[in-house]
Design a protein around this motif. Structure first.
Motif, PDB file in Angstrom:
ATOM      1  N   VAL A   1       0.831  -1.202   0.000  1.00 35.81           N
ATOM      2  CA  VAL A   1       0.000   0.000   0.000  1.00 35.81           C
ATOM      3  C   VAL A   1       0.868   1.256   0.000  1.00 35.81           C
ATOM      4  CG1 VAL A   1      -1.777   1.307   1.246  1.00 35.81           C
ATOM      5  CG2 VAL A   1      -1.852  -1.199   1.230  1.00 35.81           C
ATOM      6  N   ASP A   2       0.433   2.257  -0.786  1.00 37.30           N
ATOM      7  CA  ASP A   2       1.121   3.541  -0.826  1.00 37.30           C
ATOM      8  C   ASP A   2       0.086   4.656  -0.724  1.00 37.30           C
ATOM      9  OD1 ASP A   2       3.120   5.434  -1.035  1.00 37.30           O
ATOM     10  OD2 ASP A   2       3.192   5.373  -3.226  1.00 37.30           O
ATOM     11  N   LEU A   3       0.318   5.618   0.168  1.00 34.56           N
ATOM     12  CA  LEU A   3      -0.549   6.783   0.300  1.00 34.56           C
ATOM     13  C   LEU A   3       0.045   7.905  -0.544  1.00 34.56           C
ATOM     14  CD1 LEU A   3      -3.007   8.125   1.690  1.00 34.56           C
ATOM     15  CD2 LEU A   3      -1.432   8.887   3.488  1.00 34.56           C
ATOM     16  N   VAL A   4      -0.691   8.343  -1.564  1.00 36.75           N
ATOM     17  CA  VAL A   4      -0.206   9.343  -2.513  1.00 36.75           C
ATOM     18  C   VAL A   4      -0.897  10.676  -2.219  1.00 36.75           C
ATOM     19  CG1 VAL A   4       0.086   9.928  -4.947  1.00 36.75           C
ATOM     20  CG2 VAL A   4       0.079   7.526  -4.229  1.00 36.75           C
ATOM     21  N   THR A   5      -0.100  11.706  -1.968  1.00 39.46           N
ATOM     22  CA  THR A   5      -0.675  13.016  -1.652  1.00 39.46           C
ATOM     23  C   THR A   5      -0.444  14.045  -2.758  1.00 39.46           C
ATOM     24  OG1 THR A   5       1.338  13.590  -0.422  1.00 39.46           O
ATOM     25  CG2 THR A   5      -0.504  12.663   0.828  1.00 39.46           C
ATOM     26  N   ASP A   6       0.345  13.703  -3.778  1.00 34.14           N
ATOM     27  CA  ASP A   6       0.490  14.604  -4.918  1.00 34.14           C
ATOM     28  C   ASP A   6      -0.828  14.646  -5.678  1.00 34.14           C
ATOM     29  OD1 ASP A   6       3.290  15.378  -4.741  1.00 34.14           O
ATOM     30  OD2 ASP A   6       3.732  13.271  -5.180  1.00 34.14           O
ATOM     31  N   PRO A   7      -1.270  15.812  -6.132  1.00 36.30           N
ATOM     32  CA  PRO A   7      -2.540  15.910  -6.864  1.00 36.30           C
ATOM     33  C   PRO A   7      -2.539  15.065  -8.129  1.00 36.30           C
ATOM     34  CG  PRO A   7      -1.738  18.082  -6.226  1.00 36.30           C
ATOM     35  CD  PRO A   7      -0.628  17.121  -5.957  1.00 36.30           C
ATOM     36  N   ILE A   8      -3.711  14.552  -8.482  1.00 37.84           N
ATOM     37  CA  ILE A   8      -3.848  13.776  -9.717  1.00 37.84           C
ATOM     38  C   ILE A   8      -3.863  14.734 -10.899  1.00 37.84           C
ATOM     39  CG2 ILE A   8      -5.368  12.273 -11.050  1.00 37.84           C
ATOM     40  CD1 ILE A   8      -6.298  11.058  -8.421  1.00 37.84           C
ATOM     41  N   ALA A   9      -2.948  14.507 -11.840  1.00 34.56           N
ATOM     42  CA  ALA A   9      -2.883  15.343 -13.049  1.00 34.56           C
ATOM     43  C   ALA A   9      -3.798  14.799 -14.127  1.00 34.56           C
ATOM     44  CB  ALA A   9      -1.455  15.422 -13.572  1.00 34.56           C
ATOM     45  N   GLU A  10      -3.823  13.477 -14.274  1.00 37.44           N
ATOM     46  CA  GLU A  10      -4.699  12.862 -15.277  1.00 37.44           C
ATOM     47  C   GLU A  10      -4.833  11.374 -15.018  1.00 37.44           C
ATOM     48  OE1 GLU A  10      -3.359  12.299 -19.309  1.00 37.44           O
ATOM     49  OE2 GLU A  10      -1.264  12.619 -18.746  1.00 37.44           O
ATOM     50  N   VAL A  11      -5.911  10.829 -15.544  1.00 34.47           N
ATOM     51  CA  VAL A  11      -6.123   9.384 -15.536  1.00 34.47           C
ATOM     52  C   VAL A  11      -5.917   8.886 -16.950  1.00 34.47           C
ATOM     53  CG1 VAL A  11      -7.776   7.525 -15.112  1.00 34.47           C
ATOM     54  CG2 VAL A  11      -7.775   9.550 -13.630  1.00 34.47           C
ATOM     55  N   ARG A  12      -5.107   7.835 -17.083  1.00 39.18           N
ATOM     56  CA  ARG A  12      -4.881   7.224 -18.383  1.00 39.18           C
ATOM     57  C   ARG A  12      -5.606   5.886 -18.454  1.00 39.18           C
ATOM     58  NH1 ARG A  12       1.660   8.386 -19.083  1.00 39.18           N
ATOM     59  NH2 ARG A  12       1.491  10.693 -19.152  1.00 39.18           N
ATOM     60  N   HIS A  13      -5.568   5.268 -19.599  1.00 37.61           N
ATOM     61  CA  HIS A  13      -6.317   4.017 -19.771  1.00 37.61           C
ATOM     62  C   HIS A  13      -5.811   2.911 -18.858  1.00 37.61           C
ATOM     63  CE1 HIS A  13      -2.812   3.009 -22.258  1.00 37.61           C
ATOM     64  NE2 HIS A  13      -3.196   1.741 -22.163  1.00 37.61           N
ATOM     65  N   ASP A  14      -4.550   3.036 -18.396  1.00 38.29           N
ATOM     66  CA  ASP A  14      -3.963   1.973 -17.604  1.00 38.29           C
ATOM     67  C   ASP A  14      -3.387   2.452 -16.271  1.00 38.29           C
ATOM     68  OD1 ASP A  14      -1.961   3.443 -18.762  1.00 38.29           O
ATOM     69  OD2 ASP A  14      -0.724   1.737 -19.361  1.00 38.29           O
ATOM     70  N   GLY A  15      -3.776   3.648 -15.839  1.00 35.84           N
ATOM     71  CA  GLY A  15      -3.250   4.106 -14.565  1.00 35.84           C
ATOM     72  C   GLY A  15      -3.472   5.582 -14.315  1.00 35.84           C
ATOM     73  N   VAL A  16      -2.727   6.104 -13.348  1.00 34.73           N
ATOM     74  CA  VAL A  16      -2.911   7.477 -12.875  1.00 34.73           C
ATOM     75  C   VAL A  16      -1.572   8.206 -12.883  1.00 34.73           C
ATOM     76  CG1 VAL A  16      -3.657   8.907 -10.935  1.00 34.73           C
ATOM     77  CG2 VAL A  16      -4.831   6.750 -11.408  1.00 34.73           C
ATOM     78  N   VAL A  17      -1.607   9.454 -13.323  1.00 32.26           N
ATOM     79  CA  VAL A  17      -0.423  10.310 -13.330  1.00 32.26           C
ATOM     80  C   VAL A  17      -0.647  11.452 -12.343  1.00 32.26           C
ATOM     81  CG1 VAL A  17       1.102  11.783 -14.712  1.00 32.26           C
ATOM     82  CG2 VAL A  17       0.016   9.784 -15.760  1.00 32.26           C
ATOM     83  N   THR A  18       0.309  11.673 -11.454  1.00 28.87           N
ATOM     84  CA  THR A  18       0.211  12.762 -10.492  1.00 28.87           C
ATOM     85  C   THR A  18       0.972  13.987 -10.989  1.00 28.87           C
ATOM     86  OG1 THR A  18       2.009  11.676  -9.275  1.00 28.87           O
ATOM     87  CG2 THR A  18      -0.221  11.370  -8.457  1.00 28.87           C
ATOM     88  N   ALA A  19       0.794  15.097 -10.281  1.00 32.61           N
ATOM     89  CA  ALA A  19       1.343  16.376 -10.723  1.00 32.61           C
ATOM     90  C   ALA A  19       2.863  16.376 -10.821  1.00 32.61           C
ATOM     91  CB  ALA A  19       0.875  17.478  -9.774  1.00 32.61           C
ATOM     92  N   ASP A  20       3.533  15.502 -10.080  1.00 30.95           N
ATOM     93  CA  ASP A  20       4.989  15.445 -10.146  1.00 30.95           C
ATOM     94  C   ASP A  20       5.488  14.610 -11.323  1.00 30.95           C
ATOM     95  OD1 ASP A  20       4.265  12.944  -9.299  1.00 30.95           O
ATOM     96  OD2 ASP A  20       5.661  12.859  -7.605  1.00 30.95           O
ATOM     97  N   GLY A  21       4.534  14.126 -12.153  1.00 31.42           N
ATOM     98  CA  GLY A  21       4.890  13.352 -13.339  1.00 31.42           C
ATOM     99  C   GLY A  21       4.964  11.856 -13.133  1.00 31.42           C
ATOM    100  N   THR A  22       4.738  11.386 -11.911  1.00 29.67           N
ATOM    101  CA  THR A  22       4.822   9.947 -11.627  1.00 29.67           C
ATOM    102  C   THR A  22       3.596   9.223 -12.169  1.00 29.67           C
ATOM    103  OG1 THR A  22       6.078  10.382  -9.600  1.00 29.67           O
ATOM    104  CG2 THR A  22       5.056   8.210  -9.818  1.00 29.67           C
TER     105      THR A  22
END
Length: 468
Positions: free
Chosen positions: A292-313
């Motif tokens: 489990v990982d708690l992610v606090t960076d804002p979500i930049a976008e949702v892609r077809h296979d996952g999530v990208v946060t504002a830091d580019g991860t």
């Protein structure tokens, strides 16, 4: 009478009307009764109010299996209330529109027209899931669902799961998801204050004593009420009193969470109570699992296979669960309600919902709202508030006429309410579902529940225009 919604509010009022011999119809858009307890079947769903208080005073139950009942047991209780009282709700009947014409309410429903002298909206505040506005959300190719529409056919075992939101529902289902998923990323916008949940299973001896001596249940109900009601001092009068609970949570974080970075993420930046405080004993351990990982960076976008946060991860996901709560401040939507002289409720509430005592709205004669504007609580049981409203509505019915709350009465009540709201912890500057987008507090009651009961003891006919 026509009651829209067969949750706690609709069922409770229907029981009392049935006992009084008052003709009425109970309508619900769903396939079964129960409202939020029918819809929210996610793993771990349970109440955060002790069972003795989360039940009707006129429909006692002495055999709750736990201190804090789970979803299935609460739904079973409501079904029992319906069956014991011979209620016959019309299910799968959505009310699309209601209009006040020629002194009566005319309802347009999926099952045909309904005409009634009195309309009671018992739709509740937590019935319309809030879907976040995330770029690319519609492009997600995996399985996606809201927690209030849980997909039980989707096996989470071995899945890479992304959970958006860390509110009251997520706090309950995240530990269950974490135990099954191969990978779980929890996306948090803001941390919540956690309060220990003193839950326990009632043993056989306890259940036998409660059954043999109902007075014990009454005493438990009274003591529980008084303990919860005392918290209102912190929420609505002296927010500084809540600092002791904040200190207790900080100590808990130091004691239970070893990772200092995770502790930092879990420490709220707002006063306790400004947003809903959450009860949990298993959430913190779940976040410390290796998968489990708690992610606090804002979500930049949702892609077809996952999530990208504002830091580019980019984090891969094949399952997306939205634990993003409900559109609580919209109340009767999407039902179209038209009152006197063509006035729509949307127009009347353009600047935010408001009602006299949370129940009656100027321009909408013989219409009552259960669990309406400014009747939610941060410290006690909504069922207690509903029973206050039942008595008030029954008092209004005794007039036998058409009642419409006066504009000046509604305005004076809401002006006083908003002034009192300024002293509460909910006005401490945080963004929450307690308010509209422009900051108007439309959800919570800024006072004690016994004060609300006193205010609704009987209707004051000077507050209304009354027509025969």
């Amino acid at each position: 009478m026509a009651i829209v919604g067969a949750g706690f509010g609709g069922i409770g009022l229907s029981i009392l009307l049935k006992r009084l011999g008052i003709s009425h119809v109970l309508l619900d858009k769903g396939p079964g009764i129960g409202g939020t307890w029918r819809d929210n079947t996610y793993p771990g769903a349970a109440c955060d109010v002790p069972s003795p208080l989360y039940s009707f005073s006129f429909e006692r139950r002495t055999d709750w299996s736990r201190r804090f009942a789970g979803q299935a047991e609460i739904l079973e209780y409501l079904r029992g209330c319906v069956e014991r009282n011979g209620l016959e709700p019309r299910l799968d009947t959505e009310v699309r529109a209601a209009a006040f014409e020629d002194g009566r309410w005319r309802l347009e429903t999926s099952g045909g027209p309904v005409v009634a002298d009195v309309l009671v909206a018992a739709c509740g505040q937590l019935n319309r899931p809030a879907i976040p506005r995330l770029p690319g959300l519609e492009s997600f190719a995996g399985t996606m669902f809201h927690s209030a529409r849980w997909d039980h056919g989707h096996d989470l075992a071995g899945r890479k799961v992304a959970v958006v939101g860390t509110g009251a529902s997520a706090i309950q289902f995240v530990p269950r998801v974490a135990a099954r998923a191969a990978r779980l990323d929890v996306y948090q916008r803001s941390a919540a204050w956690l309060v220990p949940k003193p839950d326990r299973r009632h043993g056989r001896l306890s259940l036998r004593l409660r059954s043999a001596f109902p007075l014990l249940q009454d005493l438990d109900r009274l003591v529980t009420y008084l303990l919860l009601e005392s918290r209102a001092l912190g929420f609505v009068r002296y927010p500084a009193l809540l600092k002791t609970m904040e200190y207790a949570y900080r100590r808990r974080l130091r004691r239970e969470v070893a990772d200092p970075e995770l502790r930092r993420k879990l420490l709220p930046d707002h006063p306790l109570g400004c947003k809903r405080a959450l009860l949990s004993d298993d959430y913190l351990p779940a976040l410390q699992r290796p998968n489990v990982d708690l992610v606090t960076d804002p979500i930049a976008e949702v892609r077809h296979d996952g999530v990208v946060t504002a830091d580019g991860t980019f984090r891969e996901a094949d399952t997306l669960i939205l634990g993003t709560g409900f559109r609580a401040s919209e109340f009767l939507a999407p039902m179209r309600v038209t009152g006197r002289d063509g006035l729509t409720l949307d127009k009347a509430w353009a600047d935010g919902a408001e009602a006299h005592l949370g129940m009656t709205v100027h321009g909408f004669p013989n219409m009552y709202v259960l669990y309406g504007p400014n009747t939610n609580l941060g410290h006690n049981s909504i069922v207690y508030m509903l029973e206050s409203q039942f008595r008030y509505i029954l008092g209004c019915l005794q007039t036998g006429g058409v009642l419409e709350v006066k504009k000046e009465t509604q305005n004076a009540f809401n002006k006083d309410l908003q002034e009192r709201m300024r002293r509460t912890v909910w006005n401490a500057g945080c963004d929450s579902w307690y308010q509209t987008e422009d900051g108007k507090q439309v959800t919570n009651w800024p006072g004690f529940t016994f004060a609300y009961r006193r205010a609704t003891r009987r209707p004051d006919l000077r507050d209304f225009t009354v027509e025969p």
